[in-house]
Design a protein around this motif. Structure first.
Motif, PDB file in Angstrom:
ATOM      1  N   ARG B 544       0.846  -1.207   0.000  1.00 26.60           N
ATOM      2  CA  ARG B 544       0.000   0.000   0.000  1.00 26.60           C
ATOM      3  C   ARG B 544       0.877   1.252   0.000  1.00 26.60           C
ATOM      4  O   ARG B 544       0.674   2.182  -0.779  1.00 26.60           O
ATOM      5  CB  ARG B 544      -0.914  -0.009   1.233  1.00 26.60           C
ATOM      6  CG  ARG B 544      -1.837   1.186   1.294  1.00 26.60           C
ATOM      7  CD  ARG B 544      -2.748   1.123   2.516  1.00 26.60           C
ATOM      8  NE  ARG B 544      -2.015   0.979   3.763  1.00 26.60           N
ATOM      9  CZ  ARG B 544      -1.389   1.984   4.381  1.00 26.60           C
ATOM     10  NH1 ARG B 544      -1.394   3.186   3.841  1.00 26.60           N
ATOM     11  NH2 ARG B 544      -0.758   1.793   5.512  1.00 26.60           N
ATOM     12  N   GLU B 547       2.541   1.800  -3.246  1.00 23.89           N
ATOM     13  CA  GLU B 547       1.636   2.318  -4.261  1.00 23.89           C
ATOM     14  C   GLU B 547       1.378   3.804  -4.076  1.00 23.89           C
ATOM     15  O   GLU B 547       1.353   4.578  -5.035  1.00 23.89           O
ATOM     16  CB  GLU B 547       0.307   1.548  -4.225  1.00 23.89           C
ATOM     17  CG  GLU B 547       0.359   0.295  -5.077  1.00 23.89           C
ATOM     18  CD  GLU B 547      -0.896  -0.556  -4.941  1.00 23.89           C
ATOM     19  OE1 GLU B 547      -1.867  -0.093  -4.299  1.00 23.89           O
ATOM     20  OE2 GLU B 547      -0.890  -1.689  -5.462  1.00 23.89           O
ATOM     21  N   GLU B 548       1.208   4.174  -2.801  1.00 20.43           N
ATOM     22  CA  GLU B 548       0.951   5.595  -2.540  1.00 20.43           C
ATOM     23  C   GLU B 548       2.164   6.439  -2.920  1.00 20.43           C
ATOM     24  O   GLU B 548       2.052   7.543  -3.461  1.00 20.43           O
ATOM     25  CB  GLU B 548       0.601   5.816  -1.064  1.00 20.43           C
ATOM     26  CG  GLU B 548      -0.861   5.481  -0.790  1.00 20.43           C
ATOM     27  CD  GLU B 548      -1.208   5.576   0.683  1.00 20.43           C
ATOM     28  OE1 GLU B 548      -0.400   6.177   1.431  1.00 20.43           O
ATOM     29  OE2 GLU B 548      -2.259   5.055   1.083  1.00 20.43           O
ATOM     30  N   ASP B 551       2.365   6.790  -6.484  1.00 21.72           N
ATOM     31  CA  ASP B 551       1.364   7.749  -6.885  1.00 21.72           C
ATOM     32  C   ASP B 551       1.849   9.171  -6.657  1.00 21.72           C
ATOM     33  O   ASP B 551       1.691  10.053  -7.500  1.00 21.72           O
ATOM     34  CB  ASP B 551       0.113   7.509  -6.039  1.00 21.72           C
ATOM     35  CG  ASP B 551      -1.125   7.595  -6.885  1.00 21.72           C
ATOM     36  OD1 ASP B 551      -1.124   6.963  -7.951  1.00 21.72           O
ATOM     37  OD2 ASP B 551      -2.053   8.317  -6.472  1.00 21.72           O
ATOM     38  N   ALA B 552       2.457   9.366  -5.482  1.00 24.59           N
ATOM     39  CA  ALA B 552       2.924  10.699  -5.129  1.00 24.59           C
ATOM     40  C   ALA B 552       4.007  11.158  -6.093  1.00 24.59           C
ATOM     41  O   ALA B 552       4.025  12.309  -6.524  1.00 24.59           O
ATOM     42  CB  ALA B 552       3.453  10.703  -3.698  1.00 24.59           C
TER      43      ALA B 552
END
Lengths: 77, 877, 124
Positions: B544, B547-548, B551-552
């Protein structure tokens, strides 16, 4: 810096800004027999100068800086 | 390269983008004050920045641009297309310089000086004479103010006599005496001024006084902040020093140069004693006969007889002093003696004008500022005339320079010089050289301090620059600026750093992917199920976060498509003007964001499409009118985002694409055969423009017909996993739609197995995975096909495509694993042995010899350390 | 005690250069990149002895900043210098009219900057 008000003497320290003029005027009006001490004063804003010219307080100690003293004397004497 | 220079260059590019954008906006809306102001601000700031370095060429052009914009802003110069053209040319030049500075390690080649001069000249021409004419009223105003400067005598009598006498001696010995009267504005305290501080800075003061401007009001009613002061001083300082000191408030300063005699003012008690009338007569008689010794003698006797405090005594003392120091000044002596008789102050006439900055160049009626402006104008003409005579437009230049000079002369009231100027111009035009005008200029406005001033001005940036270089070596100062209350909202980060971050997160994703392998090994190999489960839980958390994080980082890399869009107004404008077409460009969705690489990859295809549209799509106004369309064509570029894709639509209302012509051309070029030509639908025909080697231009123009066609656009778009489609209606217009991924850094691939090897297929190409029963496979024209959802889908075996000598492996139900992919808007089934999971990978392009292999888009590292080859079905099929 | 000067300019380059000169001159320097940020800093309690501001800035220009600053009672008397280029005579006059104490012509060297500041800042 600013003006320190003692009982009957106002001490001018370093360079006194325009903000002080209103307070000085008030204090001089409240304490008509007071004296001003410029021993530690390097400069004062013109607003203070004109307050003194209008009220004509007693100068207890003149500034050490000879040029400032001459200017002040020419205005206040 | 020095970091400040780097920063300058990076900012300069932003500014230039902004300037171009605002110029375009201004063209659509010439009256817009906000746009104008912003434009001015940009040019102005860029100029200011350039001044910090030694790029005189750049500063010169920008300065001219700034002045021109300033004139437009003030309404002195009207807006015109010509103006935009010249400014754009100028900015192109600046851009060129920026590039050169960057590639040339901070230096500009000397060969640009002439271009800079020419561009600056072309910009200034637009302000040209107008500027000079505007100056004229200023000159009149300053004339009026010099009347105001007529001095009345200062209250010198307040100065003690002794001091005045000492000054009188000194002044006669050479120190010019200036009387300074400084009357601060009543509201000056509210402008941050401290008149007392100001007065104290007057140098070489020999006497001073501070007086109320109006009588003091009662202390209780005094307004401490209403300045009621007048400062007087006598000084022996140079007037320039005083003007410099009072440069912010020159109007509050009065400087009167005093002839020493004005100090001779008797004072004292006027009624104290007898005035012998015959003394005055006697004294005057002696004066007239030149009996100076006698005069002195009677004056001395008289003085001894009188009380020293008397007005008379004072007058006598002065008389004696003047006799001693200015024995030849009969006028002064007479005036003094006469005043003794009348007991009135002698009236000393003072010089006519206050000390003004000398401005012999343009006559006395100009202020220093005007004089400087004139000197600048003259200097500019000198530079212009100094350009090589060989330029074809020399006559125009000569005329322009002569007009400017004539205007200068008229404003300066030197009409008498005009005929000689005209003669010089005629001579110059005849001989086709600037020399006669230059000669005139030298004769009438000799090169003077304006030139020195300029060389000083040029030296200044050098100093600053040196100082700046010192800054860098001293890091400890770097901190505090960043500590400001409100920090900067945006950071400029080098792309390499972001790329590095991107690479790291990529490795992290891969490393993270190894955890499930570890978990299963814990279970199967080591038999510790508990541990396996725990690893899986941890994996979920790390997954998780990863992934974040990913994304960032993606977000950081996102940039608005406006980055590409912003060049279109200029492109469309230039191109349409060249083609004599009228085009309204509409940009929509400029704030739509995509990965930097994607946005950058968009640039070239978009430019090509737009050029195509202008060149082949939109018709000339006449043709359009004949077709019943508005004369101005419309070109719309719209960006939208849907889910994880960005769509760019470029549409025009031009003539569209004629499928018949396309078919014929394609046939002639051997792209299709006759039967295909018959069979193709109109839409299919239109899509032929994407075929390699296809170019429809009837005439190769210098715009889009450079031998590259839409096939180049398509391959550029596909390189970033995008697709392009085209719709066109004959006579109505064309719509081209690009579909692009939001980002390209991490690719989601499906792993498939074939002949015991695994391959990746990008998920964005996968339509579906199906198992096709062998019985459902038909062979049409030697190709295996099947029908899926009512659609004929050709089937290709991966083994065959990769030249692997093995049959596809069917499962127990005799079904073949088929991956349906979208290739050029068509569905194709790729038969593999089996499907596996989908994974996120960081795709690395293949290097070296295998880089030349078609069919693969790259390779990636898997969690277990193995290498996954990722297929490129577009090339494969 | 070192005097504090607030430098307001949208060009990072000018900010850096001016800041350096001021630091060399013994001042404490705060910076803002536009008028709005500067005003917010003043409202947030920053009490500089002098403010030096550019004129052409996004969000809030120097002229507006001067007007807004003068409207704050504690900054009625603070000296304010505007930074302009040689050609901006009208701007300078306008700024002066609306409450600026004086101006500095960009680009400015350290020595000149110091002498200008000494002129408007008593005790500097």
């Amino acid at each position: 810096m600013a003006i320190t008000y003692q009982k009957k003497v106002a001490l001018f320290q370093d360079a006194v800004g325009a903000e002080e003029a209103e307070g000085l005027l008030e204090w001089l009006l409240k304490n008509p027999k007071s004296q001003l001490n410029f021993a530690d004063c390097r400069h004062l804003h013109a607003a203070n100068l004109q307050v003194m010219m209008a009220v004509k307080p007693v100068i207890a100690v003149w500034p050490k800086d000879a040029k400032l003293r001459t200017w002040l004397e020419s205005a206040l004497k | 390269m020095n970091p400040l220079l780097e920063q300058f260059l990076s900012e300069a590019r932003d500014f230039l983008h902004g300037i171009a954008e605002k110029l375009m906006q201004l063209e659509n809306d010439p009256g817009s004050t906000p746009v104008m102001n912003e434009l001015f601000r940009l040019v102005h700031t860029l100029k200011g920045n350039s001044g910090l370095f030694e790029f005189p060429e750049m500063t010169r052009v920008l300065h001219a641009g700034e002045d021109l914009l300033d004139a437009v802003r003030d309404g002195r110069v009207g807006y015109s297309q010509e103006l935009t053209d010249r400014l754009l040319d100028a900015m192109d030049f600046v851009n060129l310089l920026v590039d050169e500075i960057e590639s040339n390690d901070g230096a500009i080649g000397s060969d640009h000086a002439q271009n800079a001069l020419r561009l600056a000249e072309s910009l200034r021409q637009l302000i040209g004479v107008t500027a000079v004419e505007v100056k004229a009223p200023v000159a009149e105003a300053s004339q009026a103010s010099s009347v105001h400067n007529m001095p009345e005598l200062p209250r010198l009598a307040e100065l003690p006599e002794q001091q005045r006498m000492a000054l009188y001696r000194e002044a006669l010995a050479g120190d010019t005496l200036l009387f300074v009267e400084y009357t601060p504005e009543q509201e000056c305290f509210f402008k941050g001024e401290d008149p007392f501080h100001q007065a104290r800075q007057i140098p070489d003061v020999v006497w001073q006084s501070v007086l109320p401007r109006e009588p003091w009001s009662a202390p209780a009613e005094l307004d401490a902040y209403h300045c009621n002061l007048v400062f007087n001083a006598l000084t022996t300082a140079a007037p320039e020093e005083l003007y410099e000191l009072f440069r912010y408030t020159p109007e509050q300063l009065r400087i009167v140069p005093l002839p020493p005699i004005v100090l001779a003012l008797p004072h004292g008690d006027p009624n104290g004693g007898p005035v012998y009338g015959d003394f005055v007569t006697d004294a005057l008689g002696r004066l007239d006969t030149g009996d100076m010794a006698g005069l002195e003698s009677v004056a001395r006797t008289m003085l001894e007889l009188s009380s020293p405090s008397l007005w008379l005594s004072s007058g006598l003392r002065w008389l004696l002093l003047v006799l001693e120091l200015e024995p030849g000044n009969r006028y002064a002596q007479r005036t003094l003696i006469e005043s003794l008789g009348s007991l009135t102050l002698p009236v000393w006439t003072t010089p006519e004008t206050a000390v003004e900055a000398d401005s012999e160049l343009v006559g006395e009626r100009f202020s220093e500022a005007d004089a400087r402006a004139f000197a600048d104008i003259l200097q500019a003409q000198r530079e212009i005339l100094g350009l090589p005579d060989s330029d074809a437009w020399l006559p125009g230049r000569l005329n322009a320079a002569a007009t400017a000079l004539a205007a200068c002369q008229r404003s300066a009231g030197r009409i008498e010089a005009l005929p000689t100027l005209e003669a010089a111009l005629a001579e110059a035009l005849d001989s086709v050289e600037a020399a006669p005008l230059l000669a005139w200029l030298d004769a009438h406005a000799p090169l003077d301090r304006s030139a020195t001033a300029e060389s000083e001005a040029e030296a200044a940036p050098m100093q600053v620059r040196n100082a700046l270089i010192d800054v860098e070596s001293d890091n400890k100062f770097g901190r505090r600026v960043e500590d400001s209350y409100v920090g900067p909202k945006t950071l400029k980060v080098d792309q390499d750093k972001i790329d590095n971050l991107m690479g790291l997160i990529g490795e992290m994703v891969v490393a993270k992917n190894s955890l499930p392998y570890l978990a299963s090994r814990a279970e199967t190999q080591y038999g510790v199920r508990e541990l396996g489960r725990e690893i899986k839980t941890q994996y979920a958390v790390i997954n998780r976060i990863a992934e974040e994080m990913q994304d960032a980082i993606m977000q950081v890399r996102m940039m608005p498509v406006s980055f590409v869009f912003q060049r279109f107004p200029r492109l469309v404008r230039d191109t349409s003007r060249k083609l004599a077409k009228e085009v309204n460009l509409i940009l929509e969705g400029e704030n739509t964001e995509a990965d930097k690489n994607i946005v950058e990859a968009l640039a070239d295809p978009l430019i090509h499409i737009v050029r195509n549209s202008l060149d082949h799509g939109i018709e000339t106004p006449e043709v359009r009118r004949a077709a019943g369309k508005p004369p101005a064509g419309r070109l719309t570029i719209r960006a939208t985002q849907e889910a994880d894709r960005v769509y760019i639509e470029i549409s025009d209302d031009g003539k569209g694409i004629d499928p018949t012509i396309i078919k014929r051309k394609a046939y002639e070029k051997g792209i299709i055969d006759e039967s295909t030509m018959e069979r193709l639908s109109d839409q299919e025909a239109v899509n032929l423009v994407f075929a390699a080697g296809f170019s429809t231009a009837e005439v190769i123009s210098d715009l889009s017909g450079r031998g590259v066609g839409m096939d180049v656009v398509r391959s550029a778009v596909e390189k970033v996993n995008g697709t392009v489609s085209l719709e066109s209606e004959l006579g109505k217009g064309t719509l081209i739609r690009l579909s692009l991924p939001l980002s390209m850094a991490v690719t989601n691939v499906m792993i498939v197995e074939s002949d015991k090897q695994i391959f990746g297929v990008p998920m964005d190409m996968v339509v579906e995975t199906v198992r096709v029963s062998r019985s459902a496979i038909r062979t049409i024209k030697k190709r295996q096909t099947t029908v899926l959802r009512g659609r004929i889908v050709p089937l290709l075996a991966l083994n065959e495509l990769l030249a692997i000598d093995a049959e596809p492996y069917a499962n127990e139900d005799d079904e073949l694993a088929t991956l349906v992919v979208r290739v050029h808007e068509e569905h194709v089934g790729i038969v593999v042995d089996d499907f596996r999971e989908t994974v996120d990978i960081i795709l690395k392009p293949m290097a070296g010899i295998i880089g030349g292999l078609g069919g693969y888009s790259g390779s990636a590292l898997l969690g277990d350390g193995s290498v996954l080859m990722v297929l490129n079905p577009r090339e494969l099929v | 005690m070192a005097k504090t000067i607030l430098v307001v300019d949208d060009s990072a380059l000018i900010r850096t250069s001016v800041t350096q000169h001021l630091k060399n001159g013994g001042f404490t320097v705060e910076t803002a990149d536009d008028g709005l940020n500067a005003l917010n800093m003043l409202k947030a309690g920053l009490k500089p002895d002098l403010m030096i501001t550019d004129i052409n800035m996004p969000n809030m220009n120097g002229i507006e900043l001067i007007q807004s600053t003068r409207a704050l009672p504690e900054f009625r008397f603070m000296p304010i210098l505007v930074m302009t280029t040689e050609s901006q005579q009208t701007m300078r006059d306008e700024a002066k009219q609306l409450g600026a104490t004086g101006w500095v012509v960009k680009p400015v060297g350290g020595e000149l900057l110091m002498s200008i500041i000494k002129k408007v800042l008593p005790g500097a």
